[in-house]
Design an enzyme around this catalytic site. Sequence first.
Site, mmCIF file in Angstrom:
data_model
loop_
_atom_site.group_PDB
_atom_site.id
_atom_site.type_symbol
_atom_site.label_atom_id
_atom_site.label_comp_id
_atom_site.label_asym_id
_atom_site.label_seq_id
_atom_site.Cartn_x
_atom_site.Cartn_y
_atom_site.Cartn_z
ATOM 1 C CG ASN A 9 -1.936 55.156 -5.507
ATOM 2 O OD1 ASN A 9 -1.905 56.112 -6.277
ATOM 3 N ND2 ASN A 9 -2.030 53.901 -5.940
ATOM 4 C CE LYS A 11 -5.478 53.105 -6.384
ATOM 5 N NZ LYS A 11 -6.181 51.842 -6.431
ATOM 6 C CG HIS A 95 -0.618 50.478 -8.245
ATOM 7 N ND1 HIS A 95 -1.786 50.077 -8.845
ATOM 8 C CD2 HIS A 95 -0.911 50.714 -6.947
ATOM 9 C CE1 HIS A 95 -2.749 50.082 -7.937
ATOM 10 N NE2 HIS A 95 -2.245 50.461 -6.776
ATOM 11 C CD GLU A 97 -5.271 50.845 -9.770
ATOM 12 O OE1 GLU A 97 -4.783 51.991 -9.795
ATOM 13 O OE2 GLU A 97 -6.019 50.450 -8.849
ATOM 14 C CD GLU A 167 -1.206 48.350 -3.282
ATOM 15 O OE1 GLU A 167 -1.753 49.128 -2.497
ATOM 16 O OE2 GLU A 167 -1.120 48.577 -4.502
ATOM 17 N N GLY A 173 -9.559 48.401 -4.255
ATOM 18 C CA GLY A 173 -10.750 49.125 -4.695
ATOM 19 C C GLY A 173 -12.020 48.280 -4.668
ATOM 20 C CB SER A 213 -10.242 47.436 0.660
ATOM 21 O OG SER A 213 -10.670 47.334 -0.692
HETATM 22 P P1 PGA Z 1 -7.593 50.927 -2.375
HETATM 23 O O1 PGA Z 1 -6.278 51.023 -3.312
HETATM 24 O O2 PGA Z 1 -7.175 51.369 -1.012
HETATM 25 O O3 PGA Z 1 -8.584 51.863 -3.027
HETATM 26 O O4 PGA Z 1 -8.037 49.516 -2.401
HETATM 27 C C1 PGA Z 1 -5.032 50.640 -2.824
HETATM 28 C C2 PGA Z 1 -3.983 50.813 -3.902
HETATM 29 O O5 PGA Z 1 -4.259 50.493 -5.064
HETATM 30 O O6 PGA Z 1 -2.855 51.260 -3.620
#
Ligand code: PGA
Length: 251
Positions: A9, A11, A95, A97, A167, A173, A213
């Site tokens: 992803n 983003k 997601h 976010e 997640e 992140g 992460s």
């Molecule tokens: P990350 O994001 O690997 O940077 O923690 C995962 C995600 O949001 O899909």
Amino acid sequence: MRKKIIAGNWKMNKLRGEAVELVKELVPLVEGIDAVDIVVCPVYVSLPAVYEIIKDTNIELGAQDCFWEDSGAYTGEISAPMLKDVGVKYVVIGHSERRQYFCETDEWVNKKTKAALKTGLTPIVCVGERLEEREAGKTIDVISGQLEGGFSGFEKAEIEKCVIAYEPVWAIGTGKTATPEQAQEVHSFIRGWLAEKFGKDVSEKIRIQYGGSVKPANAKSLLSQPDIDGALVGGASLKAQDFAEIVKAGL
Ligand code: PGA
């Protein structure tokens, strides 16, 4: 045996030229791997350019969201048929976010997931608890609420075409990964929920990814858990080498 699925992803990162460079670097690194499904999810405007590079490879194209109507007066939105039209096969839905910054609800997730399925795209439906919810001992309640809402009114034949991504929001992140045991506990709950609602046969087919992460150093231990069938990778998917290593950890 469920085939593992590793999705990057990206983003809101990479200009078109940078996206092309990244995927060009990735193609030879994962060439010939067909025991794992590999997906990259660039921003909307880079989808056609990335598709040109990967169309004859083992990498599939994913998008990061879609709207539930096919067309109409929905300024700024992109529909599932529009994604399919540019080569998209997978779409991330719900997601954290989007839930956090764009007020996405389980009801929206439900409608978007149905729209994706109707178009023949594979939805990657995200669920996950926030830190305060985990600390208050509410993880399972939150996840089951998101599953109930997100998949309300679904038939077996629909849900079995979905991928689910667990997640934990506190791990996204942040560099804080759920331990393999913490992740497995929730994955096993999700599979149990699926079995109860849709039957054991369906629950055994559905792939449940972990996200938060994931990096080369922790991928193998997460992916070796019995109910972890892949990874949704943010930060580490922006580096071709790291992403390729995570893909290989799924072999
Ligand atoms: P990350 O994001 O690997 O940077 O923690 C995962 C995600 O949001 O899909």
